[in-house]
Each structure stands twice: as structure tokens, then as C-alpha cells.
Design a protein around this motif. Structure first.
Motif, PDB file in Angstrom:
ATOM      1  N   UNK A  70      -2.356  10.531  -8.570  1.00  6.96           N
ATOM      2  CA  UNK A  70      -2.471  11.853  -9.182  1.00  6.96           C
ATOM      3  C   UNK A  70      -3.908  12.241  -9.500  1.00  6.96           C
ATOM      4  N   UNK A  71      -4.854  11.286  -9.407  1.00  7.64           N
ATOM      5  CA  UNK A  71      -6.254  11.602  -9.678  1.00  7.64           C
ATOM      6  C   UNK A  71      -6.990  12.058  -8.417  1.00  7.64           C
ATOM      7  N   UNK A  72      -6.242  12.474  -7.385  1.00  9.85           N
ATOM      8  CA  UNK A  72      -6.747  12.984  -6.095  1.00  9.85           C
ATOM      9  C   UNK A  72      -7.436  11.910  -5.260  1.00  9.85           C
ATOM     10  N   UNK A  73      -7.071  10.656  -5.445  1.00  5.66           N
ATOM     11  CA  UNK A  73      -7.513   9.592  -4.548  1.00  5.66           C
ATOM     12  C   UNK A  73      -6.292   9.007  -3.844  1.00  5.66           C
ATOM     13  N   UNK A  74      -6.527   8.376  -2.708  1.00  2.51           N
ATOM     14  CA  UNK A  74      -5.429   7.677  -2.034  1.00  2.51           C
ATOM     15  C   UNK A  74      -5.965   6.396  -1.406  1.00  2.51           C
ATOM     16  N   UNK A  75      -5.076   5.411  -1.288  1.00  6.73           N
ATOM     17  CA  UNK A  75      -5.416   4.103  -0.743  1.00  6.73           C
ATOM     18  C   UNK A  75      -4.833   3.954   0.653  1.00  6.73           C
ATOM     19  N   UNK A  76      -5.594   3.326   1.537  1.00  7.36           N
ATOM     20  CA  UNK A  76      -5.113   2.927   2.856  1.00  7.36           C
ATOM     21  C   UNK A  76      -5.157   1.406   2.920  1.00  7.36           C
ATOM     22  N   UNK A  77      -3.989   0.821   3.149  1.00  6.67           N
ATOM     23  CA  UNK A  77      -3.875  -0.630   3.276  1.00  6.67           C
ATOM     24  C   UNK A  77      -3.562  -0.976   4.733  1.00  6.67           C
ATOM     25  N   UNK A  78      -4.054  -2.112   5.205  1.00 10.14           N
ATOM     26  CA  UNK A  78      -3.791  -2.542   6.580  1.00 10.14           C
ATOM     27  C   UNK A  78      -3.339  -3.995   6.603  1.00 10.14           C
ATOM     28  N   UNK A  79      -2.404  -4.269   7.516  1.00  6.69           N
ATOM     29  CA  UNK A  79      -1.989  -5.656   7.761  1.00  6.69           C
ATOM     30  C   UNK A  79      -2.379  -6.003   9.191  1.00  6.69           C
TER      31      UNK A  79
ATOM     32  N   UNK B  72       0.253 -12.047   6.769  1.00  3.93           N
ATOM     33  CA  UNK B  72       1.526 -11.711   6.127  1.00  3.93           C
ATOM     34  C   UNK B  72       1.353 -10.654   5.047  1.00  3.93           C
ATOM     35  N   UNK B  73       0.137 -10.509   4.537  1.00  2.40           N
ATOM     36  CA  UNK B  73      -0.107  -9.572   3.440  1.00  2.40           C
ATOM     37  C   UNK B  73      -1.017  -8.430   3.885  1.00  2.40           C
ATOM     38  N   UNK B  74      -0.843  -7.310   3.207  1.00  2.00           N
ATOM     39  CA  UNK B  74      -1.728  -6.168   3.425  1.00  2.00           C
ATOM     40  C   UNK B  74      -3.024  -6.367   2.644  1.00  2.00           C
ATOM     41  N   UNK B  75      -4.107  -5.797   3.155  1.00  2.00           N
ATOM     42  CA  UNK B  75      -5.378  -5.785   2.439  1.00  2.00           C
ATOM     43  C   UNK B  75      -5.858  -4.340   2.324  1.00  2.00           C
ATOM     44  N   UNK B  76      -6.469  -4.025   1.191  1.00  2.00           N
ATOM     45  CA  UNK B  76      -6.964  -2.673   0.975  1.00  2.00           C
ATOM     46  C   UNK B  76      -8.116  -2.394   1.935  1.00  2.00           C
TER      47      UNK B  76
ATOM     48  N   UNK C 273      -0.536  -2.588  17.617  1.00  2.00           N
ATOM     49  CA  UNK C 273       0.077  -3.710  16.891  1.00  2.00           C
ATOM     50  C   UNK C 273      -0.537  -5.055  17.257  1.00  2.00           C
ATOM     51  N   UNK C 274      -1.240  -5.117  18.390  1.00  2.00           N
ATOM     52  CA  UNK C 274      -1.921  -6.368  18.742  1.00  2.00           C
ATOM     53  C   UNK C 274      -3.059  -6.671  17.770  1.00  2.00           C
ATOM     54  N   UNK C 275      -3.563  -5.628  17.120  1.00  2.00           N
ATOM     55  CA  UNK C 275      -4.645  -5.792  16.148  1.00  2.00           C
ATOM     56  C   UNK C 275      -4.177  -5.485  14.732  1.00  2.00           C
ATOM     57  N   UNK C 276      -3.483  -4.349  14.561  1.00  4.32           N
ATOM     58  CA  UNK C 276      -2.994  -3.903  13.253  1.00  4.32           C
ATOM     59  C   UNK C 276      -1.486  -3.728  13.354  1.00  4.32           C
ATOM     60  N   UNK C 277      -0.732  -4.537  12.632  1.00  2.00           N
ATOM     61  CA  UNK C 277       0.729  -4.446  12.736  1.00  2.00           C
ATOM     62  C   UNK C 277       1.311  -3.360  11.837  1.00  2.00           C
ATOM     63  N   UNK C 278       0.583  -2.985  10.790  1.00  5.78           N
ATOM     64  CA  UNK C 278       1.100  -1.947   9.905  1.00  5.78           C
ATOM     65  C   UNK C 278       0.030  -1.412   8.975  1.00  5.78           C
ATOM     66  N   UNK C 279       0.275  -0.213   8.474  1.00  2.00           N
ATOM     67  CA  UNK C 279      -0.586   0.354   7.433  1.00  2.00           C
ATOM     68  C   UNK C 279       0.311   0.891   6.325  1.00  2.00           C
ATOM     69  N   UNK C 280      -0.273   1.007   5.153  1.00  2.00           N
ATOM     70  CA  UNK C 280       0.416   1.616   4.021  1.00  2.00           C
ATOM     71  C   UNK C 280      -0.501   2.671   3.398  1.00  2.00           C
ATOM     72  N   UNK C 281       0.112   3.748   2.941  1.00  2.00           N
ATOM     73  CA  UNK C 281      -0.610   4.807   2.241  1.00  2.00           C
ATOM     74  C   UNK C 281      -0.006   4.974   0.851  1.00  2.00           C
ATOM     75  N   UNK C 282      -0.866   5.179  -0.132  1.00  2.00           N
ATOM     76  CA  UNK C 282      -0.399   5.521  -1.474  1.00  2.00           C
ATOM     77  C   UNK C 282      -1.326   6.567  -2.077  1.00  2.00           C
ATOM     78  N   UNK C 283      -0.722   7.680  -2.505  1.00  2.00           N
ATOM     79  CA  UNK C 283      -1.478   8.769  -3.117  1.00  2.00           C
ATOM     80  C   UNK C 283      -1.362   8.681  -4.636  1.00  2.00           C
TER      81      UNK C 283
END
Length: 344
Positions: A198-207, A212-216, A186-196
Motif C-alpha cells: 500500500x506504500x506504492x512499492x512492489x516486490x519481485x521474487x525469483x526462483x 527450492x526457495x524464492x529470492x528477492x 524455465x531452464x533459468x527461472x522456474x517462477x516469479x512472485x509479485x507482491x504489491x
């Protein structure tokens, strides 16, 4: 009177002649030569390059190949296999065939798929000499069931890394170290988000810390294994694999040493065990790959910036995790990244 009789006989003769000619004409018309679907699965016949036009989920696929196999129980059906769409295995689709003159049309039918659904239509064309053959197909391949909502993981919270199952009763110690690892992340990355998707791709976002905002961070591919429940593969390009290792494990990927990744052509596969929970997508690296990831972590990120006392604690942590009978058992210290929320 004779003239009338002759006229009538001549008329009857003409009618009979016309009927006979018409009958002969119908019989002489050759039947349409329907293309035999069995041509599509002749030995060693594979469609690729110019012989294949394939569009899946709205994208033209250029590096795949296709072959067919008969279905013994039904001569009107066959299995269509797409190679390299998923690097780790062929994608099998049951199709129903309809022969025509110089063409066979085919369409996917519902099969007992466990984790993906195919809606595909296509044609097989062959020249009369049987030399020039081509397959064209388009449609969608959709994995399921998969939670397509965005899931958030917060590293400044306890139990974000949590024990699902463990081997030798030292749960409190292992969990306390996991919480400390999360706080260091958390000192470097406070959170991540995953979204899958239906076209068999998924996104990883990091804050990142201070933002204050996540970036892809990256968009990679995934595939749900149709043979095993709760199993999937994350598929990274070489560049994405290096990014993943540098960010989370800290050791460079050694192509000649042990690695949690398996190379398939142009992709690196990371095997994942997952669960869809009320808060979203919970996951862990599947064993025994989890232990090779642990080795890389202990040689890299796990020891960065630690005091001698903290390093000793991490060494003990590693020894406890290895104190199991079978490293390949999924229950051997199954440490899971637990979702905190389904993000908006």
C-alpha cells in the motif's frame, strides 16, 4: 442628607466611569488577523526545499514540491498538488482549510478519486511580512484497488503466457510458441512472485532453476493511473531498468532508440495493463510499448541458443503479431502473464 446624596451620586459616577472605560477597552482591542488561505495559491508560488516538510507513508520525502489551486465552488477548499512523488504526474489532493493567526491548517477530504486515497494533514505558516512561507504536511497516500496478496507465475506450466485477445486467428500457433518461450525461461527461472504494497512499492521474487526457495530480486515503485481503468505504471531506477532489460528482454537499453520505457527524471516508466483475477494479478505491457518490448526480445533473449528452425519459427511468430491494423490498440495480440496461484 446632602452628604448622603453627594455620596450616592459620586458612587454612580464611579460605576459609570468604570463601565465606560471597560467598554472603550473592549472596543479598542484589535480583532485577530487571520491568515488568508488565498496566500497559498498566489501566482507561481511553489513550496520546495526548506519551504517544504513532507512525510508520506512514514517516509520523509525530500525531492518533491507542492503547489495549491483554488476550488471555485467552495472558498474553504483547495487542491494541493504534490510534484515528483509520482514521476509521471502530479498527485492531486482536495483539502479543507481553516485560517488562524499566522497559520492556515488544512486536511484532506474525501474526493472522487478513482484509484488512490489520501489522508493528509498540514499547516501553512507565513511571517508578517509575507516573505518567509512554509508548508508542513504528513499522512498517507494509498492506491486502490490493488491485490496485496503474493501472486505466483510458474514458467514450467502451459498458458502462463496466454493470449487475452488476438488479431488474425492464428491463436494455436501463437500459443504454442508462447508455451515454448516459457519452457526456455524455465531452464533459468522456474517462477516469479509479485507482491504489491500500500506504500506504492512492489516486490519481485525469483526462483532459479535448481533452487527450492524464492529470492528477492528487486523492490520497485508503482502507481495506478487514476484516469484509466486497469492501467498502472511500474517505476524503475536506471539500475533496475537495466536489470529488467538484461533479464527479460536481453537487449541493452538504447537511450537514443525505441524503448518500452519512458524516462521521467530519475525513473523509467513501464506502462502496464492489469486485471485482478481469482488467482491473483494478471498483467501485460500496455500497447504500443508491448511491441517495442517484442522488438528488444527478438533482438536479444528471444533468439538466444536457438536452432535455425527455431529461429525461423520465432520470426514467423513476430510477423504474425505485427499483422494487425493498430499497434496502439490494447487488444492487438494482448499477451498476458497469467498467475498460477496466490502464493502462501
Amino acid at each position: 442628607m446632602k452628604t448622603n446624596v453627594l455620596t450616592q451620586m459620586w458612587g454612580i459616577f464611579l460605576i459609570m466611569t468604570v463601565c465606560l472605560l471597560a467598554s472603550c477597552s473592549e472596543n479598542d482591542t484589535p480583532a485577530l488577523a487571520l491568515t488568508d488561505p488565498a496566500e497559498m495559491y498566489e501566482p507561481d508560488l511553489t513550496f520546495r526545499g526548506d519551504a517544504l516538510s513532507l512525510q508520506i507513508n512514514g517516509t520523509t520525502v525530500t525531492d518533491c514540491s507542492v503547489y495549491f489551486e483554488p476550488v471555485k465552488e467552495d472558498s474553504t477548499q483547495m487542491m494541493m498538488y504534490i510534484m515528483n512523488y509520482v514521476p509521471t504526474q502530479p498527485v492531486g489532493i482536495l483539502v479543507k482549510t481553516t485560517p488562524g493567526e499566522g497559520v492556515v491548517t488544512f486536511e484532506s477530504v474525501k474526493d472522487s478519486y478513482i484509484n488512490y486515497e489520501a489522508q493528509l494533514k498540514g499547516t501553512y505558516h507565513a511571517e508578517t511580512n509575507g516573505v518567509s512561507r512554509q508548508v508542513q504536511a504528513e499522512g498517507a497516500i494509498t492506491p486502490y484497488p490493488i491485490n496485496t496478496e503474493t501472486t505466483e507465475y510458474l514458467f514450467d506450466k502451459k498458458n502462463t503466457l496466454a493470449i487475452q485477445t488476438g488479431g488474425n486467428g492464428l491463436w494455436d500457433f501463437v500459443q504454442s510458441v508462447l508455451d515454448k518461450i516459457c519452457l526456455r525461461i524455465a531452464k533459468e527461472i522456474t517462477g516469479i512472485k509479485l507482491q504489491f504494497h500500500e506504500d506504492t512499492t512492489f516486490d519481485i521474487w525469483m526462483k532459479r532453476a535448481g533452487q527450492t526457495d524464492y529470492e528477492l530480486w528487486m523492490t520497485a515503485r508503482y502507481w495506478i493511473d487514476p484516469q484509466y481503468t486497469n492501467s498502472m505504471s511500474w517505476l524503475f531506477t536506471p539500475e533496475q531498468c537495466e536489470q529488467f532489460c538484461a533479464q527479460w528482454l536481453g537487449s541493452p537499453l538504447d537511450p537514443y532508440g525505441k524503448s518500452p520505457f519512458q524516462k521521467w527524471g530519475d525513473y523509467y516508466e513501464l506502462p502496464i495493463t492489469y486485471w485482478n483475477t481469482s488467482n491473483g494479478f494478471a498483467w501485460t505491457i500496455a500497447n504500443p510499448n508491448r511491441y517495442t518490448a517484442l522488438d528488444m526480445f527478438m533482438q536479444g533473449k528471444g533468439m538466444e541458443g536457438l536452432t535455425e528452425e527455431e529461429k525461423q519459427e520465432m520470426e514467423m511468430f513476430s510477423q504474425v503479431l505485427y499483422d494487425v491494423e493498430d499497434l496502439s490498440d490494447w487488444m492487438s495480440w494482448c499477451i498476458v502473464l497469467v498467475p498460477n496461484t496466490i502464493a502462501n
